[in-house]
Design an enzyme around this catalytic site. Sequence first.
Site, mmCIF file in Angstrom:
data_model
loop_
_atom_site.group_PDB
_atom_site.id
_atom_site.type_symbol
_atom_site.label_atom_id
_atom_site.label_comp_id
_atom_site.label_asym_id
_atom_site.label_seq_id
_atom_site.Cartn_x
_atom_site.Cartn_y
_atom_site.Cartn_z
ATOM 1 N N GLY A 43 68.931 42.512 43.127
ATOM 2 C CA GLY A 43 67.617 41.901 42.939
ATOM 3 C C GLY A 43 67.185 40.878 41.800
ATOM 4 N N ASP A 102 58.067 48.779 40.815
ATOM 5 C CA ASP A 102 57.220 49.370 41.872
ATOM 6 C C ASP A 102 56.921 50.763 41.567
ATOM 7 O OD1 ASP A 102 56.126 49.585 44.771
ATOM 8 O OD2 ASP A 102 58.084 49.506 45.594
ATOM 9 N N LYS A 131 54.002 45.340 40.018
ATOM 10 C CA LYS A 131 53.222 45.796 41.069
ATOM 11 C C LYS A 131 52.094 46.419 40.403
ATOM 12 C CE LYS A 131 55.638 45.535 45.342
ATOM 13 N NZ LYS A 131 56.256 46.429 46.491
ATOM 14 N N PHE A 152 54.491 43.830 49.842
ATOM 15 C CA PHE A 152 55.828 43.730 49.916
ATOM 16 C C PHE A 152 56.267 42.133 49.871
ATOM 17 C CE2 PHE A 152 60.532 43.842 51.259
ATOM 18 C CZ PHE A 152 60.824 44.861 50.341
ATOM 19 N N ASP A 159 64.696 41.153 48.147
ATOM 20 C CA ASP A 159 64.900 40.885 49.878
ATOM 21 C C ASP A 159 64.461 42.003 50.551
ATOM 22 O OD1 ASP A 159 66.189 43.301 48.602
ATOM 23 O OD2 ASP A 159 67.331 43.565 50.598
#
Length: 175
Positions: A43, A102, A131, A152, A159
């Site tokens: 990521g 997250d 987040k 999301f 991804d």
Amino acid sequence: MQDHLKRVLFREEEIAARLDQLAAAITKDYRGKELSVLAVLNGSLIFMADLLRRIPLPLQLDCIRVKSYHGGTMSTGRVEFDRSDLLNVDGRHVLLLDDILDSGHTLAEIIQAIRENAHPQSLKSCVLLKKLKKRERQVEADYVGFEIEDEFVVGYGLDYQEHYRNLPLIGVLEA
Ligand code: IMP
Ligand code: MG
């Protein structure tokens, strides 16, 4: 690919401008220190490449591959990586780079593994996105690109089932 997005959050120019600021802060904080950057793949790959080229300091770079999602959009809490991939960071100032904070499982597990296996002089983390939500693990990032709602997102390395990493912008995926 872009038609799969409900909304664009950050365009290329906005990301670039924010990276300039983040890189300036990191450069100021780590000048004269033995810096080891540890990037969490896949990521953070694009974020890492763009951020590090803005940091004119000598540094070591290492990457670890982590799997935390197993296909869906919810964290399973299971974080898999090869502990032998952790570079020897004894005595160094370690900066962990990840794409997004997250649930907190990924950063918490990696930080714990580093502390168990090595003796860095300092250990901080930097995420492109954070987040705004209650985390399942008690962990926060020291450098944050952007704060976002609990939606999301994909693009710029992030991804959904291995798609959209090459989108140059960041957007919310159509449900
Ligand atoms: P955490 O372990 O739940 O904090 O999540 C960290 C990892 O989950 C990140 O490195 C991403 O790979 C993935 N992830 C979490 N939220 C998103 C998202 O909105 N889009 C894409 N990947 C995400
Ligand atoms: Mg992922």
